[in-house]
Design a protein around this motif. Structure first.
Motif, PDB file in Angstrom:
ATOM      1  N   GLY A   1       7.747   8.519  -0.829  1.00  0.00           N
ATOM      2  CA  GLY A   1       6.477   7.867  -1.146  1.00  0.00           C
ATOM      3  C   GLY A   1       6.610   6.462  -1.707  1.00  0.00           C
ATOM      4  O   GLY A   1       5.597   5.833  -2.036  1.00  0.00           O
TER       5      GLY A   1
ATOM      6  N   ARG B   1       2.909  10.692  -1.234  1.00  0.00           N
ATOM      7  CA  ARG B   1       2.742   9.533  -2.117  1.00  0.00           C
ATOM      8  C   ARG B   1       3.143   9.774  -3.574  1.00  0.00           C
ATOM      9  O   ARG B   1       3.357   8.825  -4.314  1.00  0.00           O
TER      10      ARG B   1
ATOM     11  N   THR C   1       5.104   3.451   3.462  1.00  0.00           N
ATOM     12  CA  THR C   1       6.057   4.100   2.560  1.00  0.00           C
ATOM     13  C   THR C   1       7.379   4.377   3.283  1.00  0.00           C
ATOM     14  O   THR C   1       7.438   4.421   4.520  1.00  0.00           O
TER      15      THR C   1
END
Ligand code: MLT
Ligand code: ZN
Length: 492
Positions: free
Chosen positions: A126, A106, A154
């Motif tokens: 991410g 992320r 994502t």
């Protein structure tokens, strides 16, 4: 199997990772880990020795290389929105003896390049899908894949699961939209292939192994994705029909009349619409009467082209005249279009609010789908009396969610605990016998692994295992997802 082949990360490895990634990229604090250890559907909870969050390619490569040296298991994770627990570090160790490193992608959320001339965007793993949509809109382009979890999902996860969604009909799933990939292979080496090439005939297409590979063959760090022209106008219609066969007839008729403009063709049965109206606030019935089947159609036109609404209206009038369609409404504004989409997109949530369901994600050839849905529903009810099948979704792609709810009025949790595994195996066997797929768009992950392994064509499974062993001989990448844990790992 136990997964005891995996060593716990040593104190030295953890210290090395902490030093390299810093406090923003490394944590063993249970409070930091907890939100990421349970899967989206809350079916599995796992454990991890640390949460490792590389901020760039170099850090990602460092993590994989360090883990590879020690044979430590890595579980890559994006938005944690897998429908099949593909990113949950479960089954690799116990709460008291966690053996995996949970690798969150992320922090790698840079959009490195958007090019209208190349019709391509380079996005790190991410980047959240909704942010990707917004970034490419700024240059008058569109990334033509969307799904209900777009606020969480994502790029890395979408690539690794070959995600589909509600807009696959025209431009295909991720496999058709990825032009290039950058990844860290299980030995820590880099696969650098982000050039937006439309033609590349240098042998095996390695990126296609990583797409849908569920993180078992490497860690995707960035992808080059195909863009298409922005939408000039869209038209959304809600259509009531007597039969699923008529829905198929309507799809082909709309394609004849509108060509490629039809981008979504989503099926909602009467009981699905009733669930939404019952459980989801601010929803109302779109047609005067209830129809056994409903279809949501979205068609688009390019900027500057003649708007599509009048052509859809004419096609639907013709379909009503021929008895193919019972009734239809066309959204007169963007707000009405969103309201129609809400009826479709909140179906899963409405189903969950109503009780527990055994969820399936099946594909058969499009032309076979109406017959398959009817035959499978009869077979399920015969075998599990009182069970309530409900099929909805991406009819245009030959993919429906063929979910099974418990008998009405009973204790759904108890029924589910006693029957869900057998129901799912039964449905997966039916679709396999019909020449279809037991996972059309959600992947295999951990929740469907046993059924996949039991029902897969032996040659296909053996080839997959051979590829896995060749690229990841120690089985460190996402053990337990897709393939059997014990076979992927080396003998203890
Ligand atoms: C959908 O199409 O709504 C989802 O893929 C199904 C789901 O959330 O189960
Ligand atoms: Zn779906």
């Amino acid at each position: 199997m136990s997964g005891m082949a995996y060593p716990a990360p040593s104190a030295a490895l953890l210290a090395t990772l902490r030093d390299r990634l810093g406090p923003a990229g490394f944590s063993t604090d249970p409070a930091d880990l907890a939100p990421w250890l349970t899967d989206w559907r809350r079916r599995l909870t796992g454990s991890a020795a640390a949460l490792v969050s590389p901020a760039n390619l170099e850090e990602a490569a460092f993590v994989v290389a360090a883990a590879a040296t020690d044979g430590v298991a890595l579980v890559p994770q994006g938005g944690n929105s897998s429908m099949v627990a593909g990113a949950t570090p479960a089954g690799i160790g116990s709460d008291s003896d966690p053996r995996a490193l949970l690798v969150s992608m992320r922090r790698m959320r840079t959009i490195r390049r958007v090019s209208a001339d190349d019709n391509a965007v380079v996005a790190e793993a991410g980047v959240v899908l909704a942010d990707l949509h917004a970034a490419v809109e700024a240059v008058d382009r569109r990334f033509p894949l969307s799904l209900a979890a777009k606020g969480n999902a994502t790029v890395g996860g979408l690539v690794s699961t070959n995600a589909g969604g509600t807009q696959v009909l025209r431009f295909g799933p991720m496999r058709a939209l990825v032009l290039g990939i950058e990844a860290v292979l299980p030995d820590g080496s880099l696969l650098q292939g982000l050039a937006p090439l439309r033609k590349d005939n240098r042998g095996y297409d390695l990126k296609q192994l990583l797409i849908g590979g569920e993180g078992t063959l490497g860690l995707v760090t960035a992808a080059t994705l195909r863009l298409v022209p922005a939408i000039g106008a869209r038209t959304v219609a809600w259509i009531g029909l007597h039969t699923a066969e008529d829905a198929l007839g309507l799809l082909r008729m709309l394609e004849d009349r509108l060509g490629e403009a039809v981008e979504s063709f989503e099926l909602v049965p009467a009981e699905g619409l009733a669930l939404v109206l019952r459980h989801i606030p601010d929803t109302r019935t779109p047609l005067a009467a209830a129809w056994p089947w409903n279809v949501l159609v979205e068609a688009v036109s390019s900027p500057g082209a003649e708007p599509i609404a009048a052509r859809i209206e004419a096609a639907l009038a013709e379909a009503i005249e021929h008895g193919l369609v019972g009734d239809a409404t066309i959204a007169a504004s963007e707000a009405q279009a969103d309201a129609l989409w809400k009826l479709r997109e909140s179906l899963s949530e409405a189903e969950a609010r109503d009780g527990v369901a055994a969820k399936h994600d099946v594909a058969v050839p499009v032309a076979d789908m109406p017959g398959f849905m009817a035959r499978a529903a009869t077979a399920v009810v015969e075998r599990f009396p009182g069970a309530r099948p409900i099929a909805f979704g991406h009819l245009g792609d030959g993919n429906v969610h063929f979910n099974i709810r418990s008998p009405a009025g009973g204790d759904d949790k108890a029924w589910f605990a006693a029957n869900a595994a057998a129901v799912s195996r039964f449905v997966h066997a039916l679709v396999t016998e019909a020449g279809g797929s037991m996972s059309a768009e959600h992947g295999i992950g951990r929740l469907k692994r046993a059924d996949f392994v039991a029902l897969a064509d032996p040659a296909r499974l053996a080839a997959m295992m051979a590829i896995k062993r060749a690229l990841d001989p120690r089985g460190i990448m996402n053990p337990g997802a897709l393939l059997p844990l014990a076979e992927a790992a080396p003998p203890p």
